[in-house]
Scaffold this active site. Sequence first.
Site, mmCIF file in Angstrom:
data_model
loop_
_atom_site.group_PDB
_atom_site.id
_atom_site.type_symbol
_atom_site.label_atom_id
_atom_site.label_comp_id
_atom_site.label_asym_id
_atom_site.label_seq_id
_atom_site.Cartn_x
_atom_site.Cartn_y
_atom_site.Cartn_z
ATOM 1 N N LYS A 23 0.873 -1.172 0.000
ATOM 2 C CA LYS A 23 0.000 0.000 0.000
ATOM 3 C C LYS A 23 0.913 1.225 0.000
ATOM 4 C CE LYS A 23 -3.864 2.072 2.597
ATOM 5 N NZ LYS A 23 -4.768 1.921 3.760
ATOM 6 N N SER A 45 -9.686 2.002 2.760
ATOM 7 C CA SER A 45 -8.795 2.742 1.903
ATOM 8 C C SER A 45 -7.755 1.886 1.182
ATOM 9 C CB SER A 45 -8.059 3.795 2.739
ATOM 10 O OG SER A 45 -7.197 3.156 3.675
ATOM 11 N N SER A 105 -10.045 -0.279 6.948
ATOM 12 C CA SER A 105 -9.402 -0.116 5.640
ATOM 13 C C SER A 105 -8.694 -1.346 5.088
ATOM 14 C CB SER A 105 -8.396 1.042 5.690
ATOM 15 O OG SER A 105 -9.074 2.272 5.591
#
Lengths: 478, 497
Positions: free
Chosen positions: B89, B164, B188
């Site tokens: 990420k 996210s 997330s």
Amino acid sequence: MTWEVVIGLETHAQLQTKSKIFSGASVAFGAEPNRQACAVDIALPGVLPVLNREAVVCAIRFGLAVGAEIAPRSIFARKNYFYPDLPKGYQISQFETPVVLGGGLTIHVGEHEKFVHLTRAHLEEDAGKSLHEDFHGKTGIDLNRAGTPLLEIVTEPDMCSSAEAVAYAKALHSLVTWIGICDGNMQEGSFRCDANVSVRRPGAPLGTRREIKNLNSFRFLQQAIDYEIQWQINEIEEGRKIQQATVLFDPDTGETRSMRSKEDAHDYRYFPDPDLLPLEIRPEWIAEVKAGMPELPQALQHRFQSAYGLSAYDSATLAATRDTASYYENTVLAAGSANAKLCANWVMGEVSARVNRDGLDIAAIPLAPPLLAGMVQRVADGTLSSKLAKEVFEALWNGEGKDADAIIEARGLKQVSDASAIEPLIDEVLAANQKSVEEFRAGKDKAFNALVGQIMKASKGKANPQQVNDLLRKKLSG
Amino acid sequence: MTDLIQASLKELSSALAQKKISSVELTTLFLDRIEQHNPTLNAFVTVDRDKTLAAAQAADAKIGAGGMKCPAAGTAELSPLCGIPLAHKDIFCADGWRTTCGSKMLANFIAPYSAHVVDQLNAAGMVMLGKCNMDEFAMGSSNESSFFGPVKNPWDTGCVPGGSSGGSAAAIAARLAPAATGTDTGGSIRQPAALCGLTGLKPTYGVVSRYGMIAFASSLDQGGPMAKSAEDCALLLNAMAGFDPRDSTSLERPAEDYARDLDKPLDGLRIGLPREFFGAGMDDGVRVAVEVALAEYRKLGATTVDIDLPNSSLSVPAYYVIAPAEASSNLSRFDGVRYGHRAPDYTDLNDMYAKSRAQGFGDEVKRRILIGTYVLSHGYYDAYYLKAQKIRRLIAADFQVAFKSCDVIMGPTAPSVAFRFGEKSADPVQMYLSDIYTIAVNLAGLPGMSIPCGFDRDLPVGLQIVGPWFGEARMLNVAHRYQQATDWHTRMPEAMK
């Protein structure tokens, strides 16, 4: 109409740790800009603070030295505001729960003694520096200082004159250097004061205060407070009200000027820093720090008075710094406590004069305490006259001879106390100075001293002055 | 090919160890898939083929040396993850890699150091495929707030992948990466795992170091693994977890093998079902899938018990005070002074701050900075921030009580399957409610997982598993046994085959 002055001080003492309070970067002064700023100090994305335990030890030492409470649990908070030399956009400080609570310091102003109460002392990080010179309309940022550990020490509004404020600042300065938590270097900003000043009519409620920021010398502290007091009194007497404000002192003009008023005061939005756990200090940790604490100045002064029979003044002078006190005490240990007063005179006299003259560090001078003690002993036992002792001191200071005895021997400075050796000198001088003898007999005491001088001179200063006195008086009256 | 992209990490590990395939070959396979599908999916924001292949070569060298290694030499054992590619990420700093956090603010920021998690996985020999797209500063549940554009859900490119960690989820779902890292502040990891049909684990707060992970809400943020299966997640967590002295909130505990209990039978397992998670607000299709999964668990020997989490309705409001408060302060460092976006034209310092931040941050980030600044302001702090902290303690206490009568808690991960782009982006509160089941877990600092448990309207449904503090090994066991009995976790979107 009389006015009462109310002063409280906030002092930032830079703590003598090797590294910063929340990072491993060095705190040494004077490095090239931004060379002592690591990823944490420049607040790169993703970095996190880790508390330096040494800074906590400094805070504990301070708390113990001022008789304060050491909080078993204190919290680091974020003080949020934007400034280019504040890389994170917040300063990590302690807000609601500081590490040190209460305590205080005794100060002396002339004969008058006062206890100044402390409100608190808390740990926080320093910001970097904005450099406005050399950047031609731009501002340079140096983050070397960012993250330097500070102890902010806050008093109650206990002081009522600039003299008291300065006495407090000096006592605090002496204490923090004494316990080894701050180098006390005011020029480099290691010890700086903010003064909160207000005035009121006697008995009236507290007046509105103005805070003078960043005073980095005792003289500026005095000047700024005096100016501010007078300014506030004038304002009120001319019918104006004092507005709460933060002001700066300009050493060039000797005036204070407002930096920001209460209306544009920041809302710092303090909240506990979620990156740091509460600081927990267990009794065992405090005990460990306590065991490593030096004897504090006040205790030492009392001990000097009781153990060595020194006056309060001498004790305070010798306990001005830890190094002076330790130099003195080592001298006494070598010379014997019977000679404590004589040692005090030499340390406060010749030794201090030369240390001050040459800007030396007393802990590092070549004249080691045992050498000075050896000389003091020869003065005490009558081997050396006070006058010739100065010559021996000079020689020892310059590193000549292995000790006082060797110098006395080599230079033949041994005091002559033998009457059979002094009497011929007296006769010689009397014979050559008949005029003085007559004057003395005519009642002029001054003539006697002149004769003593001549005899001492004839002995090359070695004759025991007391003995010369006694023998001369005997002869002249005979 | 399908074998390799569908293979578990364990299978890849043994293929590499037995030299059936090299890391360079395996990595190239995924790099090619990224090249092929990323233009559609937008799951990656940064790919650097040369750097990645160099890492693969290094891993091959390690594996080669490992194969020759004399056991008596006493050298450290080769990690089972060595040579396996994974995606990060883009919230994790990686030395020399652009690290954007999905924001224009950091669009040109090259990280000069690596996050602890990146260091750990690099040390294990894993090969970084690139940096995955995400909601800007991890603020979002749909990946629509990224400066680099939304990520498409591989199951239906008209739908969001969740957020996210939407880029990480889409990358794995489309088999552009065998595994990825994610972070979870309010759901997330779990919510995008649910919406993309994956397994994702948010560990207990403090198990994975936050060092080098760009902070959103420090007291809630936690990194964790995202992969196809619980077994994969266990292997990844073994490498990611561990004490890090650079993070003061990292927990100093003995290392544990999170895969140790994977195969334990589930007889006697007590599953708590919070009444609050099965009420109104959940889509029927999600409810059916979760009920069927629970029936499967009963078949595996578990019993279910109804529990109460009485304060759970307060979790979304408490979260939307605490998280923005911390974020408003955490994001203050993005001021255009030292790095990141600085407005090209400004008149003075305040103008520089205002313009740089106005230009560098997107709407959702600004909204949260404003909320956070407001709740911390003088006169509002007690009413909002302090009260939210009190609620947070009540929520944590609710879970403590609940775990007296059950071993794990289950329910839906999200109230619905993946929604369509734009469906919720105009209404922040609707968007915030996507995390209604996940947020309480962060507030309590508990570990939580999402595993695929079926489909609703051809889109994956996630089952959430919540454990007590440090219950990761047990949760992974619970997830793994289910995955041994079902095949939801092996399903992949047709279009990506």
